[in-house]
Write a protein that holds these residues in place. Sequence first.
Motif, PDB file in Angstrom:
ATOM      1  N   VAL A  31       0.850  -1.184   0.000  1.00 46.42           N
ATOM      2  CA  VAL A  31       0.000   0.000   0.000  1.00 46.42           C
ATOM      3  C   VAL A  31       0.886   1.235   0.000  1.00 46.42           C
ATOM      4  N   VAL A  32       0.622   2.134  -0.950  1.00 45.26           N
ATOM      5  CA  VAL A  32       1.387   3.368  -1.076  1.00 45.26           C
ATOM      6  C   VAL A  32       0.424   4.541  -0.890  1.00 45.26           C
ATOM      7  N   ARG A  33       0.732   5.403   0.069  1.00 47.13           N
ATOM      8  CA  ARG A  33      -0.083   6.610   0.285  1.00 47.13           C
ATOM      9  C   ARG A  33       0.423   7.702  -0.640  1.00 47.13           C
ATOM     10  N   VAL A  34      -0.482   8.283  -1.408  1.00 45.89           N
ATOM     11  CA  VAL A  34      -0.101   9.321  -2.357  1.00 45.89           C
ATOM     12  C   VAL A  34      -0.705  10.652  -1.908  1.00 45.89           C
ATOM     13  N   TYR A  35      -0.544  10.964  -0.649  1.00 51.96           N
ATOM     14  CA  TYR A  35      -1.004  12.238  -0.098  1.00 51.96           C
ATOM     15  C   TYR A  35      -0.133  12.566   1.107  1.00 51.96           C
ATOM     16  N   ASP A  36      -0.125  13.832   1.483  1.00 55.50           N
ATOM     17  CA  ASP A  36       0.682  14.273   2.622  1.00 55.50           C
ATOM     18  C   ASP A  36      -0.053  14.002   3.921  1.00 55.50           C
ATOM     19  N   GLY A  37       0.706  13.866   4.979  1.00 55.21           N
ATOM     20  CA  GLY A  37       0.122  13.660   6.304  1.00 55.21           C
ATOM     21  C   GLY A  37       0.065  12.197   6.677  1.00 55.21           C
ATOM     22  N   GLY A  38      -0.534  11.950   7.841  1.00 60.97           N
ATOM     23  CA  GLY A  38      -0.632  10.594   8.361  1.00 60.97           C
ATOM     24  C   GLY A  38      -1.715   9.793   7.672  1.00 60.97           C
ATOM     25  N   SER A  39      -1.840   8.553   8.118  1.00 56.92           N
ATOM     26  CA  SER A  39      -2.852   7.684   7.505  1.00 56.92           C
ATOM     27  C   SER A  39      -4.250   8.186   7.864  1.00 56.92           C
ATOM     28  N   ARG A  40      -5.172   7.917   6.976  1.00 59.91           N
ATOM     29  CA  ARG A  40      -6.557   8.352   7.156  1.00 59.91           C
ATOM     30  C   ARG A  40      -7.467   7.142   7.143  1.00 59.91           C
ATOM     31  N   ASP A  41      -8.678   7.354   7.623  1.00 61.94           N
ATOM     32  CA  ASP A  41      -9.685   6.308   7.628  1.00 61.94           C
ATOM     33  C   ASP A  41     -10.027   5.917   6.184  1.00 61.94           C
ATOM     34  N   GLU A  42     -10.390   4.637   5.978  1.00 57.43           N
ATOM     35  CA  GLU A  42     -10.724   4.154   4.628  1.00 57.43           C
ATOM     36  C   GLU A  42     -11.850   4.946   3.980  1.00 57.43           C
ATOM     37  N   SER A  81       1.489  -6.911  -6.612  1.00 59.78           N
ATOM     38  CA  SER A  81       0.352  -6.018  -6.822  1.00 59.78           C
ATOM     39  C   SER A  81       0.493  -4.844  -5.861  1.00 59.78           C
ATOM     40  N   MET A  82       0.036  -3.708  -6.297  1.00 60.71           N
ATOM     41  CA  MET A  82       0.165  -2.486  -5.510  1.00 60.71           C
ATOM     42  C   MET A  82      -1.219  -1.898  -5.270  1.00 60.71           C
ATOM     43  N   THR A  83      -1.366  -1.214  -4.151  1.00 59.20           N
ATOM     44  CA  THR A  83      -2.575  -0.465  -3.849  1.00 59.20           C
ATOM     45  C   THR A  83      -2.148   0.957  -3.531  1.00 59.20           C
ATOM     46  N   TYR A  84      -2.735   1.902  -4.252  1.00 59.28           N
ATOM     47  CA  TYR A  84      -2.409   3.314  -4.063  1.00 59.28           C
ATOM     48  C   TYR A  84      -3.582   3.990  -3.376  1.00 59.28           C
ATOM     49  N   GLU A  85      -3.325   4.671  -2.256  1.00 55.22           N
ATOM     50  CA  GLU A  85      -4.344   5.436  -1.542  1.00 55.22           C
ATOM     51  C   GLU A  85      -4.217   6.890  -1.965  1.00 55.22           C
ATOM     52  N   LEU A  86      -5.341   7.470  -2.439  1.00 55.27           N
ATOM     53  CA  LEU A  86      -5.367   8.857  -2.883  1.00 55.27           C
ATOM     54  C   LEU A  86      -6.524   9.570  -2.203  1.00 55.27           C
TER      55      LEU A  86
END
Length: 192
Positions: free
Chosen positions: A56-67, A98-103
């Motif tokens: 899982v790759v986060r593509v936003y600034d800051g900490g993790s967020r709720d789904e 496989s990759m998952t991108y969080e946007l």
Amino acid sequence: MVGLHYCPELPVRFRSFENSHPREVFCLSYRPVILRTLLIMVLASLIVACSASSRVVRVYDGGSRDESQVARIETPTTIKLLSIDCQQQKTYLTDSISMTYELLPGEHTIVYQYNSIWSVPRGVEREDFAEDTAKVQNVDSVPIEAVIDLEPGGRYKITHREAKNIRDAQTMAAKFSAEIVGESGEQVAQRR
């Protein structure tokens, strides 16, 4: 530790010592070694399975967020996501996961391409293979740019037809097309 144990159930021909009585048969007990090796293999398998199945790759600034506050784009092992909103994405040591991108929700421009690795059969000689290198060939498509409007909590996938062999992959890469679909299977992205 290896130990010697008396094993009366073994036939006489398995004697381990010359000076022993013909009826005395000894065998080696490898139980601790086997159990330790088995435990190490199981633990290694679990670690590999947990870390290599999907990243899982986060593509936003800051900490993790709720789904419910982010959207996820899942890519199969044969899709390489090159950039999101003109930000080049990292390539990893092994591209075949496989990759998952969080946007964050909203409109995004993504650039991706088909990328697969095939082994070259024995006996195939090519001048670009050195004597001591692995005989593999990368098959890549031209990059594809698409615009997608992501909904909060949405899950999206990039899907395409799977290649059966290297020739099929080369043909498919030459005129590659993939769909970005939502959870219900509808196409959600427009190709530029």
